[in-house]
Design a protein around this motif. Structure first.
Motif, PDB file in Angstrom:
ATOM      1  N   GLU A  54      51.060 -33.575  25.676  1.00 54.39           N
ATOM      2  CA  GLU A  54      50.825 -34.155  24.349  1.00 54.39           C
ATOM      3  C   GLU A  54      49.912 -35.374  24.405  1.00 54.39           C
ATOM      4  O   GLU A  54      49.401 -35.808  23.365  1.00 54.39           O
ATOM      5  CB  GLU A  54      52.152 -34.557  23.710  1.00 54.39           C
ATOM      6  CG  GLU A  54      53.008 -33.403  23.282  1.00 54.39           C
ATOM      7  CD  GLU A  54      54.279 -33.873  22.590  1.00 54.39           C
ATOM      8  OE1 GLU A  54      54.329 -35.025  22.092  1.00 54.39           O
ATOM      9  OE2 GLU A  54      55.230 -33.086  22.544  1.00 54.39           O
ATOM     10  N   LEU A  55      49.729 -35.947  25.563  1.00 52.19           N
ATOM     11  CA  LEU A  55      48.967 -37.198  25.680  1.00 52.19           C
ATOM     12  C   LEU A  55      47.530 -37.098  25.161  1.00 52.19           C
ATOM     13  O   LEU A  55      47.088 -38.007  24.450  1.00 52.19           O
ATOM     14  CB  LEU A  55      48.991 -37.704  27.128  1.00 52.19           C
ATOM     15  CG  LEU A  55      50.363 -38.129  27.651  1.00 52.19           C
ATOM     16  CD1 LEU A  55      50.248 -38.578  29.104  1.00 52.19           C
ATOM     17  CD2 LEU A  55      50.972 -39.219  26.790  1.00 52.19           C
ATOM     18  N   PRO A  56      46.762 -36.032  25.497  1.00 56.07           N
ATOM     19  CA  PRO A  56      45.383 -35.992  25.003  1.00 56.07           C
ATOM     20  C   PRO A  56      45.297 -36.013  23.469  1.00 56.07           C
ATOM     21  O   PRO A  56      44.508 -36.769  22.891  1.00 56.07           O
ATOM     22  CB  PRO A  56      44.827 -34.686  25.569  1.00 56.07           C
ATOM     23  CG  PRO A  56      45.663 -34.403  26.765  1.00 56.07           C
ATOM     24  CD  PRO A  56      47.016 -34.932  26.433  1.00 56.07           C
ATOM     25  N   MET A  57      46.117 -35.217  22.799  1.00 58.95           N
ATOM     26  CA  MET A  57      46.091 -35.168  21.345  1.00 58.95           C
ATOM     27  C   MET A  57      46.486 -36.519  20.755  1.00 58.95           C
ATOM     28  O   MET A  57      45.836 -37.035  19.848  1.00 58.95           O
ATOM     29  CB  MET A  57      47.036 -34.069  20.848  1.00 58.95           C
ATOM     30  CG  MET A  57      47.056 -33.882  19.337  1.00 58.95           C
ATOM     31  SD  MET A  57      48.207 -34.925  18.402  1.00 58.95           S
ATOM     32  CE  MET A  57      49.760 -34.643  19.164  1.00 58.95           C
ATOM     33  N   LEU A  58      47.550 -37.106  21.279  1.00 56.66           N
ATOM     34  CA  LEU A  58      48.001 -38.401  20.791  1.00 56.66           C
ATOM     35  C   LEU A  58      46.942 -39.477  21.004  1.00 56.66           C
ATOM     36  O   LEU A  58      46.666 -40.278  20.108  1.00 56.66           O
ATOM     37  CB  LEU A  58      49.303 -38.803  21.495  1.00 56.66           C
ATOM     38  CG  LEU A  58      50.552 -38.038  21.089  1.00 56.66           C
ATOM     39  CD1 LEU A  58      51.684 -38.342  22.064  1.00 56.66           C
ATOM     40  CD2 LEU A  58      50.943 -38.401  19.671  1.00 56.66           C
ATOM     41  N   PHE A  59      46.351 -39.489  22.200  1.00 58.58           N
ATOM     42  CA  PHE A  59      45.365 -40.522  22.502  1.00 58.58           C
ATOM     43  C   PHE A  59      44.155 -40.426  21.575  1.00 58.58           C
ATOM     44  O   PHE A  59      43.690 -41.437  21.050  1.00 58.58           O
ATOM     45  CB  PHE A  59      44.910 -40.446  23.966  1.00 58.58           C
ATOM     46  CG  PHE A  59      43.851 -41.459  24.271  1.00 58.58           C
ATOM     47  CD1 PHE A  59      44.174 -42.798  24.393  1.00 58.58           C
ATOM     48  CD2 PHE A  59      42.522 -41.090  24.407  1.00 58.58           C
ATOM     49  CE1 PHE A  59      43.206 -43.754  24.648  1.00 58.58           C
ATOM     50  CE2 PHE A  59      41.546 -42.026  24.656  1.00 58.58           C
ATOM     51  CZ  PHE A  59      41.889 -43.369  24.786  1.00 58.58           C
ATOM     52  N   HIS A  60      43.655 -39.245  21.379  1.00 60.10           N
ATOM     53  CA  HIS A  60      42.461 -39.115  20.545  1.00 60.10           C
ATOM     54  C   HIS A  60      42.754 -39.451  19.084  1.00 60.10           C
ATOM     55  O   HIS A  60      41.904 -40.000  18.388  1.00 60.10           O
ATOM     56  CB  HIS A  60      41.838 -37.729  20.705  1.00 60.10           C
ATOM     57  CG  HIS A  60      41.203 -37.568  22.045  1.00 60.10           C
ATOM     58  ND1 HIS A  60      40.085 -38.268  22.434  1.00 60.10           N
ATOM     59  CD2 HIS A  60      41.569 -36.838  23.121  1.00 60.10           C
ATOM     60  CE1 HIS A  60      39.766 -37.959  23.672  1.00 60.10           C
ATOM     61  NE2 HIS A  60      40.664 -37.086  24.121  1.00 60.10           N
ATOM     62  N   ARG A  61      43.937 -39.145  18.640  1.00 62.14           N
ATOM     63  CA  ARG A  61      44.334 -39.529  17.286  1.00 62.14           C
ATOM     64  C   ARG A  61      44.413 -41.047  17.169  1.00 62.14           C
ATOM     65  O   ARG A  61      43.926 -41.640  16.206  1.00 62.14           O
ATOM     66  CB  ARG A  61      45.688 -38.881  16.954  1.00 62.14           C
ATOM     67  CG  ARG A  61      46.211 -39.180  15.605  1.00 62.14           C
ATOM     68  CD  ARG A  61      45.313 -38.537  14.550  1.00 62.14           C
ATOM     69  NE  ARG A  61      45.896 -38.651  13.251  1.00 62.14           N
ATOM     70  CZ  ARG A  61      46.113 -37.647  12.456  1.00 62.14           C
ATOM     71  NH1 ARG A  61      45.759 -36.444  12.812  1.00 62.14           N
ATOM     72  NH2 ARG A  61      46.649 -37.837  11.291  1.00 62.14           N
ATOM     73  N   ILE A  62      45.003 -41.675  18.174  1.00 63.52           N
ATOM     74  CA  ILE A  62      45.104 -43.135  18.190  1.00 63.52           C
ATOM     75  C   ILE A  62      43.719 -43.757  18.247  1.00 63.52           C
ATOM     76  O   ILE A  62      43.422 -44.724  17.527  1.00 63.52           O
ATOM     77  CB  ILE A  62      45.974 -43.605  19.378  1.00 63.52           C
ATOM     78  CG1 ILE A  62      47.429 -43.188  19.173  1.00 63.52           C
ATOM     79  CG2 ILE A  62      45.874 -45.113  19.567  1.00 63.52           C
ATOM     80  CD1 ILE A  62      48.294 -43.349  20.413  1.00 63.52           C
ATOM     81  N   LEU A  63      42.838 -43.214  19.093  1.00 63.56           N
ATOM     82  CA  LEU A  63      41.482 -43.743  19.218  1.00 63.56           C
ATOM     83  C   LEU A  63      40.721 -43.610  17.903  1.00 63.56           C
ATOM     84  O   LEU A  63      40.069 -44.553  17.460  1.00 63.56           O
ATOM     85  CB  LEU A  63      40.728 -43.028  20.342  1.00 63.56           C
ATOM     86  CG  LEU A  63      39.287 -43.495  20.586  1.00 63.56           C
ATOM     87  CD1 LEU A  63      39.256 -44.961  20.995  1.00 63.56           C
ATOM     88  CD2 LEU A  63      38.628 -42.623  21.651  1.00 63.56           C
ATOM     89  N   ARG A  64      40.827 -42.455  17.275  1.00 62.37           N
ATOM     90  CA  ARG A  64      40.136 -42.250  16.004  1.00 62.37           C
ATOM     91  C   ARG A  64      40.644 -43.230  14.947  1.00 62.37           C
ATOM     92  O   ARG A  64      39.867 -43.832  14.208  1.00 62.37           O
ATOM     93  CB  ARG A  64      40.326 -40.822  15.524  1.00 62.37           C
ATOM     94  CG  ARG A  64      39.509 -40.510  14.280  1.00 62.37           C
ATOM     95  CD  ARG A  64      39.592 -39.054  13.934  1.00 62.37           C
ATOM     96  NE  ARG A  64      40.967 -38.625  13.793  1.00 62.37           N
ATOM     97  CZ  ARG A  64      41.467 -38.090  12.696  1.00 62.37           C
ATOM     98  NH1 ARG A  64      40.706 -37.872  11.664  1.00 62.37           N
ATOM     99  NH2 ARG A  64      42.730 -37.735  12.646  1.00 62.37           N
TER     100      ARG A  64
END
Length: 187
Positions: A54-64
């Motif tokens: 789940e980390l990649p999806m969460l990180f990119h959402r947070i970054l966006r």
């Protein structure tokens, strides 16, 4: 659940791509570094216990979201700090905002220029329009953009959720923009 090593490996592997992504969006090295660092910290502190997949999806959402927040802050800051920074006089040293505002309120001079009169009028209009905001919107707006607190700090001070702070700030900025436009003041 992701282990500390998996989280660390993920962050090490994504940092360069995240920086490039932020650089393309922000076009400012320092801001991009800040946004990526904030996104990494948010991921580690709030979602570090999630499964590794789940980390990649969460990180990119947070970054966006962090990039969007940066643009929002910049837009609001430039709207309000540009007129206030124009109040400052470049003398021998730097003058604080408070000193600049005090110098504006310190009485009129006979040789006052049209610019200083305009600045006083703008300051007065801003004060009036901010005073007309509902109390929670005014509090959130002033804490976020004049006191430069982040969303979490503002939420803690106001005793509400971060989402409420964002809503109050958004509504305040929209109301102020409409009020200033109605008075003929363009952004």
């Amino acid at each position: 659940m992701a282990s500390r090593q998996e989280l660390s490996d993920f962050l090490a592997g994504v940092e360069r791509r995240a920086f490039k992504h932020a650089m393309f969006a922000l076009r400012d090295n320092d801001a991009a570094l800040d946004v990526v660092q904030d996104a990494m910290l948010r991921l580690a502190s709030r979602y570090g216990d999630r499964p590794a997949e789940e980390l990649p999806m969460l990180f990119h959402r947070i970054l966006r979201n962090a990039i969007t927040d940066h643009f929002r802050r910049q837009r609001v800051r430039s709207l309000w700090t540009t007129p206030l920074s124009a109040l400052q006089n470049d003398q021998d040293g730097e003058q604080t905002e408070a000193e600049a505002l005090d110098s504006l309120d310190a009485g009129t001079r006979a040789d006052e220029t049209a610019d200083s009169v305009e600045r006083k009028q703008l300051r007065s209009i801003l004060d009036q329009e901010i005073a007309r905001l509902p109390q929670r919107q005014r509090e959130a707006f002033l804490l976020r953009y004049w006191e430069d607190l982040n969303v979490a700090e503002t939420a803690l001070v106001m005793g509400c959720s971060e989402g409420s702070v964002k809503t109050h700030c958004s509504r305040a900025a929209h109301t102020l923009a409409l009020a200033l436009a109605a008075r003929g003041i363009e952004q």
